[in-house]
Design an enzyme around this catalytic site. Structure first.
Site, short mmCIF file in Angstrom:
data_model
loop_
_atom_site.label_atom_id
_atom_site.label_comp_id
_atom_site.label_asym_id
_atom_site.label_seq_id
_atom_site.Cartn_x
_atom_site.Cartn_y
_atom_site.Cartn_z
N ASP A 21 -47.00 32.58 -22.49
CA ASP A 21 -46.40 32.83 -23.80
C ASP A 21 -47.56 33.13 -24.74
OD1 ASP A 21 -45.27 32.76 -26.32
OD2 ASP A 21 -44.67 30.65 -26.24
N LYS A 78 -51.39 38.84 -33.22
CA LYS A 78 -50.21 39.45 -32.58
C LYS A 78 -49.53 40.44 -33.53
CE LYS A 78 -46.09 37.92 -29.99
NZ LYS A 78 -45.43 36.70 -29.47
N GLU A 177 -39.08 37.32 -24.94
CA GLU A 177 -39.15 35.88 -25.17
C GLU A 177 -37.78 35.18 -25.05
OE1 GLU A 177 -41.36 35.85 -28.83
OE2 GLU A 177 -43.16 36.55 -27.81
N ASP A 199 -35.25 31.37 -32.44
CA ASP A 199 -36.69 31.13 -32.27
C ASP A 199 -37.39 31.14 -33.62
OD1 ASP A 199 -39.41 31.22 -31.78
OD2 ASP A 199 -39.30 32.75 -30.21
P1 ADP Z 1 -45.42 30.91 -32.31
O1 ADP Z 1 -44.29 31.20 -31.37
O2 ADP Z 1 -45.25 31.54 -33.65
O3 ADP Z 1 -46.76 31.17 -31.72
P2 ADP Z 1 -44.83 28.03 -32.07
O4 ADP Z 1 -43.52 28.17 -31.43
O5 ADP Z 1 -45.88 27.31 -31.32
O6 ADP Z 1 -45.44 29.35 -32.64
O7 ADP Z 1 -44.57 27.29 -33.47
C1 ADP Z 1 -45.62 26.94 -34.30
C2 ADP Z 1 -45.05 26.37 -35.56
O8 ADP Z 1 -44.29 25.20 -35.24
C3 ADP Z 1 -46.11 25.95 -36.54
O9 ADP Z 1 -45.73 26.34 -37.85
C4 ADP Z 1 -46.10 24.43 -36.41
O10 ADP Z 1 -46.52 23.78 -37.61
C5 ADP Z 1 -44.64 24.18 -36.14
N1 ADP Z 1 -44.40 22.87 -35.54
C6 ADP Z 1 -44.95 22.37 -34.41
N2 ADP Z 1 -44.52 21.12 -34.20
C7 ADP Z 1 -43.69 20.82 -35.23
C8 ADP Z 1 -42.94 19.66 -35.60
N3 ADP Z 1 -42.99 18.55 -34.89
N4 ADP Z 1 -42.19 19.72 -36.72
C9 ADP Z 1 -42.15 20.83 -37.48
N5 ADP Z 1 -42.84 21.95 -37.19
C10 ADP Z 1 -43.60 21.93 -36.08
MG MG Z 2 -43.18 31.80 -29.90
#
Ligand code: ADP
Ligand code: MG
Length: 614
Positions: A21, A78, A177, A199
């Site tokens: 991912d 990205k 995704e 998502d």
């Molecule tokens: P992406 O797909 O955009 O790369 P992710 O799915 O990993 O990102 O999501 C990252 C986001 O999720 C960040 O903004 C992070 O702060 C938030 N995040 C991660 N854990 C938590 C949580 N426990 N509560 C709220 N937000 C969270």
């Molecule tokens: Mg993602």
């Protein structure tokens, strides 16, 4: 003397295909085991930094460097994949990308003294993931499945594959995704149903509706917002905290980038805690001073509600696009770290009237699904067939600058379509094939993907040549276009290569625009079609006037033709297709006798020398 190892053939450990991912904020790698998919590394922040000695590092260390070395560090790359300078003006307003000089042709970023393209930056993240996977598996990793947002266009997909190649990974498949998320939940095992994948990540929001039938996935529609996610929540909390600090310390730290980055960390920590506990505190120690503020879930919910509300409109639009009523949704899958937030969960449940799946970690779901797909490719997993969807229509330019769509938006892929076209000019031996993407009727309003000439076609009167155009989108969403002259068999084909430097146009905007402009486009199309027909009739009349039969007409008949031509030319550039068509009809009537004379003499000539009894 050393002994050579004996090769027993099949005892050699088979190298695994990993699933990756490659996220905007975070990336992850996973693999398929006998028991199911398994994450191989911790979450790797999608951040790359160049050290003082010129080495690139990726992941958590690079994220730390965002505080200490912001000018040598890049995140959210990205957003730049497969895009050109013109496309990213919006991103530049929101993100501190440092664009290198000469980026007009190929976009390059400056990280301290080093210059890199976006795929090269991403490749550093992928290398880190590859290394983590190799350490976990104890052997080399050379093949991968990488996930991409469903709305990624050809250029963005190609750039992702490039990143894999640069990192030394053979990218066997790109998977959307949402499809990966549904796979991770094993939803392909159920007989049939409709699945919504919601998502909400760091900086992007995507909603997709999938249909499952006999274990086969089909993405019915996608929607979203490329600037909506956890970052927006962080931003809101930052504003509150900065305001507090200004009041408490009597100092504005918002221009101090180190202080700001530290505060951002503190804010994110509090936000993430609030997903599990009803109260958390934002804590900052900086230059001997301390700021602390307690935040309750109630205050937090009130603060972020507008952000969550912004995800709901795309959800409704997506349902509409998929032609699915809310009641028909069987399963809802939550993806992205921000879906840990309780308010997100409750709002999603309210909207879809179904309890969302939360058994898997939302930030791991996509990587786990990529691993399932890798397992399918390796033959470890059977009986799953994936269908994805093309987000925008694909077609070619036809006479008058009109588009002819071969593959419609939201068609499932792999897909193919063939249509036969003809020439517009007598004796034409070349045709230009111009491949476009978009929903609008006129080529100028669509996105140009590729152009090529089909040369060496047999010269024929206009309208007689038969040029077969075939579109084929493979499972990765990469388009191959072939044009073939049916008479000579001459053919030419292109894989649509990334045209870095596409015009600005996010998929959502393009679709919205096509809906808004539908009426206007339809009118423009009718005018263009009438003009194309007028061109053909005028050219035919010009030819007929050179025939000997023209001399057999009376003066009145000839002047009637002249009048009809002039009147057609007068209305040609009007916006009134009915008027143009009326004048075409008038010219048709005026030339009817001439056509008969020419026809008769042609028939006479053909009959001459033919035996009566033949
Ligand atoms: P992406 O797909 O955009 O790369 P992710 O799915 O990993 O990102 O999501 C990252 C986001 O999720 C960040 O903004 C992070 O702060 C938030 N995040 C991660 N854990 C938590 C949580 N426990 N509560 C709220 N937000 C969270
Ligand atoms: Mg993602």
């Amino acid at each position: 003397m050393s002994t050579l190892q004996i090769d027993f053939g099949d005892t050699k450990p088979q190298s695994k295909i990993v699933g990756i991912d490659l996220g905007t904020t975070n990336s992850l790698v996973a693999v398929m085991d006998l028991t199911g998919p398994r994450i191989l590394s911790g979450i790797v922040p999608s951040v790359v930094s160049v050290t003082a000695s010129g080495d690139a590092i990726a992941g958590a260390k690079a994220r730390d460097a965002l505080v200490t070395q912001p000018e040598r560090t890049v995140y959210s790359v990205k957003r730049l994949m497969g895009r050109g300078l013109a496309d990213i003006q919006n991103e530049l307003k929101l993100f501190p990308f440092r664009i290198a000089e000469g980026s007009e042709s190929v976009l390059r970023l400056r990280l301290g003294g080093v210059v890199m393209t976006p795929p090269e930056v991403s490749a550093h993240v992928l290398r880190k993931l590859k290394l983590d996977a190799e350490n976990a598996l104890g052997g080399p990793v050379t093949q991968a499945v990488i996930t991409v947002p469903a709305y990624f266009n050809d250029a963005q997909r190609q750039a992702t594959k490039d990143a894999g190649r640069i990192a030394g990974l053979d990218v066997l498949r790109l998977v959307n995704e949402p499809t990966a998320a549904a796979l991770a939940y094993g939803l392909d095992k159920r007989k049939q149903g409709i699945v919504a994948v919601y998502d909400l990540g760091g900086g992007t929001f995507d909603i997709s509706i999938l249909r499952l039938q006999e274990g086969i996935f089909e993405v019915l529609a996608t929607n979203g917002d490329t600037h909506l996610g956890g970052d927006d929540i962080d931003h809101l909390l930052m504003q509150v905290a900065l305001e507090d600090i200004r009041a408490e310390w009597d100092e504005d730290i918002s221009a101090d980038s180190t202080a700001v980055q530290l505060l951002r960390r503190a804010v994110i920590k509090a936000k993430e805690q609030l997903s599990f506990v009803p109260e958390a505190s934002i804590d900052l120690e900086y230059r001997g001073r301390r700021y602390q503020r307690t935040l309750t879930i109630d205050v937090f919910d009130r603060l972020i509600r507008p952000v969550i509300d912004r995800t709901l409109r795309p959800c409704r639009a997506c349902l509409q696009d998929a032609k699915i009523a809310v009641e028909e949704i069987d399963e809802v899958v939550l993806v992205g770290g921000s879906t840990r937030i309780p308010l997100v969960r409750s709002e999603v449940e309210k909207l879809f009237r179904a309890r969302p799946h939360t058994e898997l970690n939302p930030d791991e779901v996509v990587a786990l699904g990529a691993a399932v797909q890798a397992g399918i490719l390796a033959g470890d997993v059977q009986d799953a067939l994936l269908l994805d969807v093309t987000p925008l229509s694909l077609g070619i330019e036809t006479m008058g600058g009109l588009t002819s769509k071969l593959i419609l938006r939201n068609s499932t892929i792999p897909a193919s379509a063939t249509e036969v076209f003809t020439t517009g000019v007598d004796g034409q031996t070349n045709v230009l094939i111009h491949v476009v993407q978009g929903e609008r009727e006129l080529v100028k309003d669509c996105r140009s993907l590729a152009r090529f000439d089909l040369k060496g076609i047999a010269p024929m009167p206009a309208g007689m040549a038969r040029i077969e155009v075939r579109f084929l989108i493979d499972a990765n969403g990469i388009l191959n276009v072939t044009a073939r002259d049916q008479r000579t068999g001459t053919e030419h084909s292109v894989d649509v290569k990334p045209s870095y430097g596409l015009t600005e146009g996010q998929v959502e905007a393009m679709i919205l625009e096509s809906v808004e402009k539908a009426e206007q486009d339809f009118a423009a199309r009718q005018v263009r079609e009438a003009q194309v027909e007028a061109d053909a009739v005028l050219a035919a009349t010009e030819r007929a006037r050179k025939e000997p039969g023209y001399l057999d007409l009376t003066d009145e008949e000839r002047s009637a033709i002249d009048t009809a031509i002039n009147e057609l030319l007068v209305v040609y550039h009007s916006d009134n297709h009915e008027l143009i068509r009326a004048k075409i009809d008038q010219l048709d009537v005026a030339t009817q006798k001439l056509a008969e004379i020419i026809m008769n003499s042609a028939v006479g000539a053909a009959l001459k020398g033919t035996k009566i009894d033949a």
